[in-house]
Design an enzyme around this catalytic site. Structure first.
Site, short mmCIF file in Angstrom:
data_model
loop_
_atom_site.label_atom_id
_atom_site.label_comp_id
_atom_site.label_asym_id
_atom_site.label_seq_id
_atom_site.Cartn_x
_atom_site.Cartn_y
_atom_site.Cartn_z
N ASP A 1 1.15 69.09 74.03
CA ASP A 1 0.24 67.95 73.99
C ASP A 1 0.16 67.28 75.36
OD1 ASP A 1 -1.30 65.76 72.52
OD2 ASP A 1 0.38 64.62 73.34
N GLU B 1 1.44 65.05 66.16
CA GLU B 1 0.40 66.00 65.84
C GLU B 1 0.72 66.70 64.52
OE1 GLU B 1 -2.38 66.52 67.27
OE2 GLU B 1 -2.18 65.68 69.29
N GLY C 1 1.70 58.83 61.59
CA GLY C 1 0.44 59.44 61.99
C GLY C 1 0.29 59.60 63.48
N LYS D 1 -8.27 67.12 71.67
CA LYS D 1 -8.10 67.61 73.04
C LYS D 1 -8.50 69.07 73.21
CE LYS D 1 -3.94 66.07 72.51
NZ LYS D 1 -4.15 64.99 71.51
N SER E 1 -10.97 66.31 64.68
CA SER E 1 -10.33 67.33 63.84
C SER E 1 -9.02 67.77 64.49
CB SER E 1 -11.28 68.53 63.66
OG SER E 1 -11.56 69.15 64.90
N VAL F 1 -6.58 61.35 76.13
CA VAL F 1 -5.47 61.16 77.07
C VAL F 1 -4.86 59.78 76.87
CG1 VAL F 1 -4.77 61.06 79.49
CG2 VAL F 1 -6.52 62.70 78.76
N LYS G 1 -3.17 67.09 78.03
CA LYS G 1 -3.66 65.88 78.68
C LYS G 1 -3.67 66.03 80.20
CE LYS G 1 -2.07 63.10 74.80
NZ LYS G 1 -1.00 62.26 74.24
#
Length: 343
Positions: free
Chosen positions: A221, A210, A207, A126, A97, A153, A225
């Protein structure tokens, strides 16, 4: 082995995962003795359940046609995934999701519920492990469920697997990485004269970016990670507040030109050194490994005490390798379980 599976999130990652399951069905059965039966699907419209299993291609086709889970057979109006986990036989949750860094929801709540009930979870999202890594690992240990997250990651690049499996007794003294292909692509495109907005639009169309692009270009992001890496393989207990974060929003075409004139490349770099964590645009010498991480590539540089200095790189323009990493985690979970049961 039939694995009753829930798909949470029906965006690019899980749709690609479904395609892989279709294309690799015979291979998975032949080489691993595993078959995934999709008994639950969930998106922003709600959750649908079919104990006999949804047909994977049907899910893809209907989502591509603009339909949602609310139109599927077995839609449970007003129900949540957590409700379904309480009353439906499910062995595994593929959680992809959208990332929410404030609450971690809905992924965090779903992961908590699944693990508490002994249901294994494979994450591409994440948020849950960025916000609650220790809690979730403790839940998994307590219930005997598995929690895997290699897809969180660098997509298909097995950074976590390398650190947890392949560096036995080794210590990582320094780590540097380019963990966000969207920002890397944007910087490279801007260096050729393309506009920031145009490059970002292509990343979203593919795609890769984010849903909230500020997570990519703002450095968050990458910071997510780095936090996951720090907790999973660096022996740290940290959260996002422990990372100094600067994004690429203020990098200009002139900055990129000036760096090139100095024989350098500006990259958004995650760094772990001297127990400090940071994310920032850095002008790297042209001859360095990370400077050669271009476009849709992601990379990591690991400095270790007994394994030397390691360099790993991945080219990922589409979310297929991320989906494949979820499959890899799931197969490892159930093969390991089968091995232990045979002892």
């Amino acid at each position: 082995m039939m694995i009753k599976t829930a798909l949470v999130g029906l965006g690019s990652v899980n749709k690609n995962l479904l395609t892989i399951l279709i294309n690799k069905q015979e291979r998975l059965q032949r080489d691993h003795g595993i078959c995934f039966q999709i008994v639950c699907v969930s998106d922003s419209s709600g959750v649908a359940v079919d104990p006999d299993g949804f047909e994977a291609q049907m899910i893809i086709d209907r989502k591509n046609a603009g339909e949602s889970a609310s139109s599927f057979k077995g839609f449970r109006k007003g129900a949540s995934v957590e409700n379904v986990l309480e009353d439906t036989k499910i062995d595994l949750v593929f959680e992809a999701s959208p990332v929410d860094l404030q609450t971690g929801q809905p992924g965090l709540g779903i992961t908590r519920t699944a693990l508490a009930k002994g249901i294994s979870v494979v994450l591409a999202n994440k948020g849950p492990v960025t916000l609650a890594y220790e809690e979730l690992k403790n839940l998994a240990r307590g219930s005997g469920a598995a929690l895997e997250m290699s897809a969180t990651v660098c997509g298909g690049l097995p950074v976590l697997n390398i650190g947890r499996r392949d560096l036995i007794a080794g210590d990582i003294s320094k780590l540097k990485g380019i963990f966000n292909s969207t920002s890397n692509f944007i910087l490279d495109e801007m260096a050729t004269g393309r506009s920031y907005d145009d490059a970002l639009a292509e990343a979203q169309e593919r795609g890769i970016a984010e849903a909230d692009p500020s997570l990519d270009v703002g450095g968050w992001d990458t910071a997510n990670k780095l936090v996951i890496i720090a907790n999973a393989i660096l022996g740290q207990t940290v959260t996002l507040k422990d990372v100094d974060v600067t994004g690429i929003e203020n990098i200009t075409e002139d900055d990129l030109k000036n760096a090139r004139a100095d024989n350098k490349q500006i990259k958004l770099v995650a760094t772990y050194e001297n127990n400090k964590l940071s994310v920032a645009p850095i002008a790297l010498p042209q001859e360095s490994f990370l400077a050669h991480c271009t476009g849709w590539e992601m990379a990591v540089e690991l400095h270790t005490d007994i394994y030397g200095i390691m360099y790993h790189k991945l080219w990922e323009r589409e979310p297929v390798p991320t989906a494949a990493s979820m499959l890899r985690d799931a197969v490892n979970i159930f093969e390991d379980r089968a091995r232990k049961a045979s002892l």
